[in-house]
Design an enzyme around this catalytic site. Sequence first.
Site, PDB file in Angstrom:
ATOM      1  N   ASN A 285      -4.391   9.112   2.749  1.00 50.70           N
ATOM      2  CA  ASN A 285      -4.855   8.361   3.920  1.00 50.70           C
ATOM      3  C   ASN A 285      -5.285   9.268   5.068  1.00 50.70           C
ATOM      4  O   ASN A 285      -6.464   9.372   5.369  1.00 50.70           O
ATOM      5  CB  ASN A 285      -3.769   7.395   4.398  1.00 50.70           C
ATOM      6  CG  ASN A 285      -4.003   5.975   3.935  1.00 50.70           C
ATOM      7  OD1 ASN A 285      -4.969   5.684   3.235  1.00 50.70           O
ATOM      8  ND2 ASN A 285      -3.119   5.082   4.309  1.00 50.70           N
TER       9      ASN A 285
ATOM     10  N   ASP B  53      -3.393  11.655  23.157  1.00 48.15           N
ATOM     11  CA  ASP B  53      -2.162  11.441  22.406  1.00 48.15           C
ATOM     12  C   ASP B  53      -2.175  12.126  21.048  1.00 48.15           C
ATOM     13  O   ASP B  53      -1.131  12.250  20.413  1.00 48.15           O
ATOM     14  CB  ASP B  53      -1.922   9.942  22.208  1.00 48.15           C
ATOM     15  CG  ASP B  53      -1.381   9.277  23.460  1.00 48.15           C
ATOM     16  OD1 ASP B  53      -1.073  10.001  24.424  1.00 48.15           O
ATOM     17  OD2 ASP B  53      -1.278   8.040  23.490  1.00 48.15           O
TER      18      ASP B  53
ATOM     19  N   THR C  52      -9.431   2.612   6.998  1.00 52.77           N
ATOM     20  CA  THR C  52      -8.981   1.249   7.272  1.00 52.77           C
ATOM     21  C   THR C  52      -7.492   1.200   7.600  1.00 52.77           C
ATOM     22  O   THR C  52      -6.900   0.123   7.621  1.00 52.77           O
ATOM     23  CB  THR C  52      -9.268   0.345   6.056  1.00 52.77           C
ATOM     24  OG1 THR C  52      -8.761   0.963   4.869  1.00 52.77           O
ATOM     25  CG2 THR C  52     -10.765   0.114   5.903  1.00 52.77           C
ATOM     26  N   ALA C  53      -6.883   2.355   7.860  1.00 47.42           N
ATOM     27  CA  ALA C  53      -5.467   2.401   8.211  1.00 47.42           C
ATOM     28  C   ALA C  53      -5.318   2.726   9.698  1.00 47.42           C
ATOM     29  O   ALA C  53      -5.798   1.994  10.550  1.00 47.42           O
ATOM     30  CB  ALA C  53      -4.749   3.427   7.326  1.00 47.42           C
ATOM     31  N   TYR C  54      -4.710   3.845  10.025  1.00 44.98           N
ATOM     32  CA  TYR C  54      -4.483   4.222  11.417  1.00 44.98           C
ATOM     33  C   TYR C  54      -5.802   4.454  12.154  1.00 44.98           C
ATOM     34  O   TYR C  54      -5.953   4.133  13.334  1.00 44.98           O
ATOM     35  CB  TYR C  54      -3.611   5.482  11.447  1.00 44.98           C
ATOM     36  CG  TYR C  54      -3.017   5.836  12.797  1.00 44.98           C
ATOM     37  CD1 TYR C  54      -3.287   5.076  13.934  1.00 44.98           C
ATOM     38  CD2 TYR C  54      -2.167   6.929  12.929  1.00 44.98           C
ATOM     39  CE1 TYR C  54      -2.728   5.403  15.159  1.00 44.98           C
ATOM     40  CE2 TYR C  54      -1.598   7.261  14.147  1.00 44.98           C
ATOM     41  CZ  TYR C  54      -1.890   6.496  15.255  1.00 44.98           C
ATOM     42  OH  TYR C  54      -1.332   6.820  16.468  1.00 44.98           O
ATOM     43  N   ALA C  55      -6.802   4.988  11.459  1.00 46.03           N
ATOM     44  CA  ALA C  55      -8.061   5.347  12.107  1.00 46.03           C
ATOM     45  C   ALA C  55      -8.771   4.134  12.699  1.00 46.03           C
ATOM     46  O   ALA C  55      -9.272   4.172  13.828  1.00 46.03           O
ATOM     47  CB  ALA C  55      -8.975   6.075  11.121  1.00 46.03           C
TER      48      ALA C  55
ATOM     49  N   ASP D 154       0.819  -1.214   0.000  1.00 48.30           N
ATOM     50  CA  ASP D 154       0.000   0.000   0.000  1.00 48.30           C
ATOM     51  C   ASP D 154       0.852   1.264   0.000  1.00 48.30           C
ATOM     52  O   ASP D 154       0.428   2.312  -0.490  1.00 48.30           O
ATOM     53  CB  ASP D 154      -0.920   0.001   1.219  1.00 48.30           C
ATOM     54  CG  ASP D 154      -1.960  -1.099   1.143  1.00 48.30           C
ATOM     55  OD1 ASP D 154      -2.116  -1.693   0.059  1.00 48.30           O
ATOM     56  OD2 ASP D 154      -2.619  -1.376   2.167  1.00 48.30           O
ATOM     57  N   GLY D 155       2.061   1.170   0.540  1.00 54.68           N
ATOM     58  CA  GLY D 155       2.927   2.346   0.582  1.00 54.68           C
ATOM     59  C   GLY D 155       3.301   2.856  -0.788  1.00 54.68           C
ATOM     60  O   GLY D 155       3.536   4.059  -0.960  1.00 54.68           O
TER      61      GLY D 155
END
Length: 431
Positions: free
Chosen positions: A272, A302, A313-316, A175-176
């Site tokens: 993203n 934080d 669907t990533a960090y979230a 994905d990167g």
Amino acid sequence: METGEQVGMEALPFCCSPCDGGETPARGMAIRTRKNRSLSTSSATAGDYRRNQSLHGPSPVTTFGPKACMLQNPQAVMHIQDPASQRLTWNKPPKSVLVIKKIQDASLLQPFKELCVFLTEHKNMIVYVEKKVLADPAIAGDESFGTIIQKFCTFREDLDDISNRVDFIICLGGDGTLLYASSLFQESVPPVMAFHLGSLGFLTPFSFETYQSQVTQIIEGNTAIILRSRLRVRVVKESREKKARVDEKGILIMSNGDSEGSRKALQYQVLNEVVVDRGPSSYLSNVDLFLDGHLITTVQGDGVIVSTPTGSTAYAVAAGASMIHPNVPAIMITPICPHSLSFRPIVVPAGVELKIMLSREARNTAWVSFDGRKRQEICHGDSITITTSCFPVPSICFRDPVNDWFESLAQCLHWNVRKKQNYLSSEEDEF
């Protein structure tokens, strides 16, 4: 820009509705849809339209009763289309392709070479490759591949502009690589075909085993695409350079620069998420969140994540947010470990303007990153403005936007996977 041969190409025209913020229509995206339906311009009634497959209901009417109607907005940020009607075609046959390869990955050397030979020798395509990719000794030292390298057009990130030279993009990796491809184009993005050769592969639906037939189908056109919305981010920083001046008594005084002329503005296109965190400090982050100029809350914890549906669907999602299909026009706001039990993730309409600033009571600075890159410190007086961009990433689908997304949920995140219960027989039902 260094090229292996002189090439003359015509840029492909593309028209979009620019948003209110100075973005102008760009060239290079060859996308046409069967039917473009806008929430702000639809005049047909809901019952007049039939569909076969869609994530959205029919476009709502804009007239209410005999005299009321919705005020038309000529500066709409984006139009909502039926996802089933989003197809890729070409105004002219594509002639150039950008191949993005994950750096320092030996497993990608052979697929990269096979793809480049196929594109140059069999498809007569002009291949663009980043210069640092060819610096790999395994590629530069391959004499049998040398004739292909001489035909490449090379470029360097942040130095060479290839926005109007590339017809479509092929990504080899995880994905990167797709996130990196997005960062190379700050306006119109060419269609992206992503092969799953990395560790996750949520955004890379294609398998490399049958790359020849798949690439040929893309070149011929008429394939499904999904428009992944991006965030347009503007970071304004106050200059903290000390300027010396001498007062009337001859005393040297050090002061900051002029507030108007010393501000520095940076702009980014983010696929993203934008992440604001507390950095190395042990104190909680304390930032104010504004929506269309109104203070809506102060985030203590934080940090906070502002993401697109693609980034949901990533960090979230790791921070507790819901997963949203990329066709849903929205912006997600997700706190990171908030120091409040009632602070839940929220979804706001696409097109609103969010602004993040350090609170006056903040004990420390904050740090911000954009798709995990360009990390920088945010101090008092700095601001981060976020809204929906007019320039999405047209990601080519393996099947269609619905099947590809749920297949990714099942394969990459194992969504709703559990051990099934055994069936109860009629005798067991009696007890």
